[in-house]
Design a protein around this motif. Structure first.
Motif, PDB file in Angstrom:
ATOM      1  N   SER A  79       0.831  -1.208   0.000  1.00  0.00           N
ATOM      2  CA  SER A  79       0.000   0.000   0.000  1.00  0.00           C
ATOM      3  C   SER A  79       0.863   1.254   0.000  1.00  0.00           C
ATOM      4  O   SER A  79       0.592   2.208  -0.742  1.00  0.00           O
ATOM      5  CB  SER A  79      -0.912   0.021   1.231  1.00  0.00           C
ATOM      6  N   TYR A  80       1.901   1.256   0.829  1.00  0.00           N
ATOM      7  CA  TYR A  80       2.807   2.408   0.858  1.00  0.00           C
ATOM      8  C   TYR A  80       3.509   2.576  -0.489  1.00  0.00           C
ATOM      9  O   TYR A  80       3.700   3.697  -0.962  1.00  0.00           O
ATOM     10  CB  TYR A  80       3.848   2.252   1.971  1.00  0.00           C
ATOM     11  N   ARG A  81       3.885   1.467  -1.124  1.00  0.00           N
ATOM     12  CA  ARG A  81       4.547   1.549  -2.432  1.00  0.00           C
ATOM     13  C   ARG A  81       3.616   2.178  -3.463  1.00  0.00           C
ATOM     14  O   ARG A  81       4.010   3.071  -4.225  1.00  0.00           O
ATOM     15  CB  ARG A  81       4.987   0.159  -2.898  1.00  0.00           C
ATOM     16  N   ILE A  82       2.368   1.745  -3.473  1.00  0.00           N
ATOM     17  CA  ILE A  82       1.407   2.266  -4.448  1.00  0.00           C
ATOM     18  C   ILE A  82       1.113   3.740  -4.168  1.00  0.00           C
ATOM     19  O   ILE A  82       0.982   4.550  -5.098  1.00  0.00           O
ATOM     20  CB  ILE A  82       0.124   1.413  -4.451  1.00  0.00           C
ATOM     21  N   LYS A  83       1.053   4.113  -2.900  1.00  0.00           N
ATOM     22  CA  LYS A  83       0.871   5.530  -2.571  1.00  0.00           C
ATOM     23  C   LYS A  83       2.089   6.341  -3.041  1.00  0.00           C
ATOM     24  O   LYS A  83       1.952   7.478  -3.495  1.00  0.00           O
ATOM     25  CB  LYS A  83       0.632   5.701  -1.072  1.00  0.00           C
ATOM     26  N   GLY A  84       3.274   5.742  -2.973  1.00  0.00           N
ATOM     27  CA  GLY A  84       4.467   6.393  -3.505  1.00  0.00           C
ATOM     28  C   GLY A  84       4.357   6.630  -5.002  1.00  0.00           C
ATOM     29  O   GLY A  84       4.749   7.690  -5.507  1.00  0.00           O
ATOM     30  N   ILE A  85       3.815   5.652  -5.710  1.00  0.00           N
ATOM     31  CA  ILE A  85       3.583   5.806  -7.156  1.00  0.00           C
ATOM     32  C   ILE A  85       2.627   6.970  -7.396  1.00  0.00           C
ATOM     33  O   ILE A  85       2.863   7.821  -8.258  1.00  0.00           O
ATOM     34  CB  ILE A  85       3.013   4.507  -7.774  1.00  0.00           C
ATOM     35  N   TYR A  86       1.552   7.021  -6.624  1.00  0.00           N
ATOM     36  CA  TYR A  86       0.564   8.094  -6.762  1.00  0.00           C
ATOM     37  C   TYR A  86       1.229   9.466  -6.620  1.00  0.00           C
ATOM     38  O   TYR A  86       1.059  10.332  -7.475  1.00  0.00           O
ATOM     39  CB  TYR A  86      -0.538   7.926  -5.712  1.00  0.00           C
ATOM     40  N   TYR A  87       1.999   9.641  -5.561  1.00  0.00           N
ATOM     41  CA  TYR A  87       2.604  10.955  -5.333  1.00  0.00           C
ATOM     42  C   TYR A  87       3.706  11.266  -6.345  1.00  0.00           C
ATOM     43  O   TYR A  87       3.906  12.431  -6.686  1.00  0.00           O
ATOM     44  CB  TYR A  87       3.093  11.089  -3.888  1.00  0.00           C
ATOM     45  N   ARG A  88       4.381  10.247  -6.859  1.00  0.00           N
ATOM     46  CA  ARG A  88       5.366  10.506  -7.913  1.00  0.00           C
ATOM     47  C   ARG A  88       4.665  11.013  -9.164  1.00  0.00           C
ATOM     48  O   ARG A  88       5.101  11.973  -9.797  1.00  0.00           O
ATOM     49  CB  ARG A  88       6.180   9.250  -8.238  1.00  0.00           C
ATOM     50  N   LEU A  89       3.551  10.399  -9.505  1.00  0.00           N
ATOM     51  CA  LEU A  89       2.804  10.831 -10.685  1.00  0.00           C
ATOM     52  C   LEU A  89       2.154  12.195 -10.487  1.00  0.00           C
ATOM     53  O   LEU A  89       1.906  12.910 -11.455  1.00  0.00           O
ATOM     54  CB  LEU A  89       1.753   9.786 -11.060  1.00  0.00           C
ATOM     55  N   LYS A  90       1.900  12.571  -9.247  1.00  0.00           N
ATOM     56  CA  LYS A  90       1.370  13.894  -8.930  1.00  0.00           C
ATOM     57  C   LYS A  90       2.496  14.917  -8.773  1.00  0.00           C
ATOM     58  O   LYS A  90       2.253  16.059  -8.417  1.00  0.00           O
ATOM     59  CB  LYS A  90       0.540  13.853  -7.641  1.00  0.00           C
ATOM     60  N   SER A  91       3.732  14.487  -9.001  1.00  0.00           N
ATOM     61  CA  SER A  91       4.941  15.322  -8.926  1.00  0.00           C
ATOM     62  C   SER A  91       5.248  15.824  -7.517  1.00  0.00           C
ATOM     63  O   SER A  91       5.942  16.823  -7.361  1.00  0.00           O
ATOM     64  CB  SER A  91       4.854  16.505  -9.899  1.00  0.00           C
ATOM     65  N   ASP A  92       4.752  15.128  -6.519  1.00  0.00           N
ATOM     66  CA  ASP A  92       5.118  15.431  -5.136  1.00  0.00           C
ATOM     67  C   ASP A  92       6.220  14.442  -4.756  1.00  0.00           C
ATOM     68  O   ASP A  92       5.999  13.455  -4.049  1.00  0.00           O
ATOM     69  CB  ASP A  92       3.900  15.299  -4.212  1.00  0.00           C
ATOM     70  N   LEU A  93       7.424  14.730  -5.257  1.00  0.00           N
ATOM     71  CA  LEU A  93       8.531  13.772  -5.132  1.00  0.00           C
ATOM     72  C   LEU A  93       8.987  13.553  -3.688  1.00  0.00           C
ATOM     73  O   LEU A  93       9.273  12.404  -3.324  1.00  0.00           O
ATOM     74  CB  LEU A  93       9.683  14.201  -6.038  1.00  0.00           C
ATOM     75  N   PRO A  94       9.050  14.575  -2.842  1.00  0.00           N
ATOM     76  CA  PRO A  94       9.435  14.310  -1.449  1.00  0.00           C
ATOM     77  C   PRO A  94       8.451  13.371  -0.737  1.00  0.00           C
ATOM     78  O   PRO A  94       8.856  12.464  -0.010  1.00  0.00           O
ATOM     79  CB  PRO A  94       9.443  15.699  -0.795  1.00  0.00           C
ATOM     80  N   LYS A  95       7.158  13.574  -0.984  1.00  0.00           N
ATOM     81  CA  LYS A  95       6.150  12.711  -0.359  1.00  0.00           C
ATOM     82  C   LYS A  95       6.241  11.293  -0.931  1.00  0.00           C
ATOM     83  O   LYS A  95       6.113  10.307  -0.208  1.00  0.00           O
ATOM     84  CB  LYS A  95       4.755  13.294  -0.565  1.00  0.00           C
ATOM     85  N   SER A  96       6.464  11.200  -2.232  1.00  0.00           N
ATOM     86  CA  SER A  96       6.644   9.899  -2.877  1.00  0.00           C
ATOM     87  C   SER A  96       7.811   9.159  -2.247  1.00  0.00           C
ATOM     88  O   SER A  96       7.704   7.974  -1.912  1.00  0.00           O
ATOM     89  CB  SER A  96       6.893  10.095  -4.381  1.00  0.00           C
ATOM     90  N   LEU A  97       8.915   9.864  -2.067  1.00  0.00           N
ATOM     91  CA  LEU A  97      10.108   9.266  -1.463  1.00  0.00           C
ATOM     92  C   LEU A  97       9.828   8.781  -0.040  1.00  0.00           C
ATOM     93  O   LEU A  97      10.285   7.697   0.348  1.00  0.00           O
ATOM     94  CB  LEU A  97      11.248  10.289  -1.473  1.00  0.00           C
ATOM     95  N   ASP A  98       9.052   9.539   0.716  1.00  0.00           N
ATOM     96  CA  ASP A  98       8.689   9.120   2.081  1.00  0.00           C
ATOM     97  C   ASP A  98       7.904   7.810   2.063  1.00  0.00           C
ATOM     98  O   ASP A  98       8.178   6.900   2.856  1.00  0.00           O
ATOM     99  CB  ASP A  98       7.862  10.198   2.788  1.00  0.00           C
ATOM    100  N   PHE A  99       6.922   7.717   1.175  1.00  0.00           N
ATOM    101  CA  PHE A  99       6.129   6.485   1.090  1.00  0.00           C
ATOM    102  C   PHE A  99       6.988   5.311   0.620  1.00  0.00           C
ATOM    103  O   PHE A  99       6.869   4.195   1.138  1.00  0.00           O
ATOM    104  CB  PHE A  99       4.918   6.666   0.177  1.00  0.00           C
ATOM    105  N   TYR A 100       7.844   5.555  -0.370  1.00  0.00           N
ATOM    106  CA  TYR A 100       8.740   4.492  -0.834  1.00  0.00           C
ATOM    107  C   TYR A 100       9.671   4.028   0.283  1.00  0.00           C
ATOM    108  O   TYR A 100       9.911   2.834   0.446  1.00  0.00           O
ATOM    109  CB  TYR A 100       9.570   4.966  -2.032  1.00  0.00           C
ATOM    110  N   GLN A 101      10.201   4.960   1.057  1.00  0.00           N
ATOM    111  CA  GLN A 101      11.124   4.602   2.137  1.00  0.00           C
ATOM    112  C   GLN A 101      10.404   3.773   3.207  1.00  0.00           C
ATOM    113  O   GLN A 101      10.959   2.787   3.709  1.00  0.00           O
ATOM    114  CB  GLN A 101      11.740   5.859   2.761  1.00  0.00           C
ATOM    115  N   THR A 102       9.192   4.150   3.540  1.00  0.00           N
ATOM    116  CA  THR A 102       8.408   3.377   4.513  1.00  0.00           C
ATOM    117  C   THR A 102       8.166   1.970   3.987  1.00  0.00           C
ATOM    118  O   THR A 102       8.325   0.977   4.714  1.00  0.00           O
ATOM    119  CB  THR A 102       7.069   4.077   4.809  1.00  0.00           C
TER     120      THR A 102
END
Length: 144
Positions: A79-102
Motif C-alpha cells: 500500500s505504501y509503495r502504491i501511494k508512492g507511485i501516486y505521489y510521484r505521478l502527482k509530482s510530489d517527489l518528497p512525499k513519494s520518497l517518504d512512502f517508498y522509504q516506509t
C-alpha cells in the motif's frame, strides 16, 4: 517473423477496462475484511494508476487502513509503495520518497528481496526525476 510483435502481449483497451471493472466488482462482493481483501484493494489500486489516479489513492488508502487493522505487514508495504507511485505521478517527489522509504523498510523487515528490489528501482526513479543522476544510478544498481 523477425521483428513482429506478439499480438497477445499487447493489452487491449477493452481487456484493461474489463480487468479494472472486474477488480472493482470483486472488491464490492468481497465482504470479508481479511488479507485477501487487502491484496485485492492493492491490486485494483495498482491497475488504476495509469487511467484514474484518484482511484489509485482511494484503493491504496483503503488497503492500508485494513492492513494496519489486520497487522498485515506485506499488505502495508505494498500500500505504501502504491501511494508512492501516486505521489510521484502527482509530482510530489518528497512525499513519494517518504512512502517508498516506509515501504522499503517494511519489505526489509520481511526480508522480501523482490519487494526490496522494486523499491530501490522506484526510489531511483524519484532521484532521476529530481535530476540527481548519481543517486538515481546508485539506487538502480542496488535494485539489480
Amino acid at each position: 517473423m523477425v521483428g513482429r510483435t506478439n499480438e497477445r502481449s499487447i493489452p487491449r483497451p477493452r481487456a484493461l477496462f474489463t480487468r479494472r471493472w472486474c477488480s472493482e466488482n470483486l472488491i464490492e462482493n468481497h465482504s470479508t475484511l481479511d488479507i485477501n481483501k487487502v491484496k485485492l484493494l492493492n491490486e485494483t489500486a495498482y491497475h488504476f494508476y495509469r487511467v484514474d489516479i484518484e482511484k489509485t489513492i482511494k484503493y491504496a488508502s483503503q488497503a492500508l487502513r485494513l492492513a494496519n487493522k489486520l497487522n498485515y505487514t506485506e499488505g502495508k508495504a505494498e500500500s505504501y509503495r502504491i501511494k508512492g507511485i501516486y505521489y510521484r505521478l502527482k509530482s510530489d517527489l518528497p512525499k513519494s520518497l517518504d512512502f517508498y522509504q516506509t515501504s522499503l523498510n517494511l519489505y526489509k523487515e520481511l526480508n522480501d528481496k523482490k519487494g526490496i528490489s522494486i523499491l530501490y528501482n522506484n526510489i531511483g526513479n524519484v532521484f532521476w526525476h529530481q535530476r540527481n543522476y548519481p543517486k538515481s544510478l546508485q539506487f538502480h544498481h542496488k535494485s539489480l
